[in-house]
Design an enzyme around this catalytic site. Sequence first.
Site, PDB file in Angstrom:
ATOM      1  N   ARG A  71       1.018  -1.167  -0.071  1.00 42.44           N
ATOM      2  CA  ARG A  71      -0.060   0.048  -0.014  1.00 42.44           C
ATOM      3  C   ARG A  71       0.818   1.145   0.002  1.00 42.44           C
ATOM      4  O   ARG A  71       1.352   1.539   0.870  1.00 42.44           O
ATOM      5  CB  ARG A  71      -0.929   0.063   1.283  1.00 42.44           C
ATOM      6  CG  ARG A  71      -2.007   1.433   1.321  1.00 42.44           C
ATOM      7  CD  ARG A  71      -2.851   1.293   2.169  1.00 42.44           C
ATOM      8  NE  ARG A  71      -2.853   1.112   3.496  1.00 42.44           N
ATOM      9  CZ  ARG A  71      -3.776   1.109   4.507  1.00 42.44           C
ATOM     10  NH1 ARG A  71      -5.038   1.328   4.142  1.00 42.44           N
ATOM     11  NH2 ARG A  71      -3.371   1.062   5.826  1.00 42.44           N
ATOM     12  N   ASP A  78      -3.968   3.286  13.986  1.00 39.74           N
ATOM     13  CA  ASP A  78      -3.258   3.674  13.118  1.00 39.74           C
ATOM     14  C   ASP A  78      -3.772   5.103  12.589  1.00 39.74           C
ATOM     15  O   ASP A  78      -4.668   5.822  13.454  1.00 39.74           O
ATOM     16  CB  ASP A  78      -3.087   2.886  11.812  1.00 39.74           C
ATOM     17  CG  ASP A  78      -4.532   2.711  10.981  1.00 39.74           C
ATOM     18  OD1 ASP A  78      -5.353   3.370  11.545  1.00 39.74           O
ATOM     19  OD2 ASP A  78      -4.791   1.902  10.268  1.00 39.74           O
TER      20      ASP A  78
END
Length: 545
Positions: free
Chosen positions: A171, A455
């Site tokens: 990613r 996160d």
Amino acid sequence: MRKGASVERKAVDMQIAGDEVERGGEILTPDALAFVAELQRRFGARRDELLAARRTRREEVSRTGRLDFLPETADVRAGDWTVAPAPVDLQDRRVEITGPTDRKMTINALNSGARVWLADMEDASTPHWANVVGGQVNLYDAIRRRISFTSPQGKTYELAQDQRLATIVMRPRGWHFDEQHLLLDGRPTVGALVDFGLYLFHNAAELIARGSGPYFYLPKMESHLEARLWNDVFTFAQEQLGIPHGSVRATVLIETIPAAFEMDEILYELRDHASGLNAGRWDYLFSVIKYFRDSGPSFVLPDRSAVGMTSPFMRAYAQLLVKTCHRRGAFAIGGMAAFIPSRKDEEVNARAFAKVREDKEREAGDGFDGSWVAHPDLVPVCREIFDGVLGDRPHQLDRQRDDVEVSAEQLLDVASTPGQITAEGLRDNVEVALLYLEAWLRGLGAVGIHNLMEDAATAEISRSQIWQWVHNESKLDDGTVITEALVRRVLDEEYAALVDNVAGATEDTAGHRFADARTLFEQVALGEDFVDFLTLPAYDLVAAS
């Protein structure tokens, strides 16, 4: 690399502004930098135009409080088309593990028993230059099966020799992020093009030779035009590197509210390269708050802990994603359960496993082809549940979900979310945001807090809820109006407690950055203007240090 005329210019105009990183010279080679420079020259301006289009669209939503499916792309939604068939090692995705690309996590993720590892250079990482380049080094070694790690305590980690390793799906950063440590003609480059370009340049041929390919998760897109840009990047990059068209495969995270209205269109733009869509639930919640932050009380959510995938607007989003994917021959991948187990507290462990089991049972029952976990100990739980539904089948694309019909009103039905705003919920948001921002500034993108994996996406929910509550004069369940003064009182208390609880730490010692984290929190949660991404001012602090 194929030496076409367009890439013969060496990277003479590329300036590395970051500090030297161990083995960075193996990644930041002249040819690799020339490739990234060409991507920047060809596609950087279009990226800028699309970011401007985002702002225009958000301004319209601010005026109307409304989003809808696009009338100009109705023929795409009605059309009879499918995406390209998936490569062999992306056909079974029943368990995917996510995590940053540090060396230890890389080994543990590949050994975890998951079918796929989302090698995260975005929300679970930070754009410290050592992470940007070091992550590329680790992926380079992992792909060639020559990675190992010895911890400070002397424990050695190596790749398993007797099992299938997880397929790597990397990613890169989103379109909104610039790389300030790599300059072209004196200007920052697009972080997404840096991450993608370096990875593809160094690893595409090796991955293909090993029977795999360069696979990507694409984050934070807001429109099919942004997907079209990625598709053009893929097409150009494959031609320049001399690898077959379609070698690159992309799974798109549907993690913004405008993208939820363009799922068909996003898959259509990427149809030669698409492998699926993912229900990026935490960023999706953040996007709903951000997009409708000034649209009145009907878009104000209760405590973060009260908003789950059973909330009506989240349920509509998930079911539409499965239906869209399976109609187009693409995989539907479920979101990350943020719960993480404890190896010390059996009661906490039992609760985490129960929550994850409930979440994955719902996804498998809805027709998802796989789902995410954030910890290796949760891989067996997720695998067991999807094994029970899939059996020997690699996926459930045959579940077309013709029973699902989702309207714009259902996607926007935030008001029916049950729950209240509580003093505890407000305090939790302040504490989580402070703790996460402090860790982020030190280079940690994935942080376990109260047995939840936080996160950037989950931290965004915490700070954006506070902003929205203050600016909408929302009330706690006891009738107290949430004001800036109230938030600052809570902030004072939480800040003092955090500093006191860290052994030997003060505001300016022990390497901690609580003072910077507090200043940043005040900017992104209490500023008059809403900051689109907390990572942008945080990155400015990092780049300036």
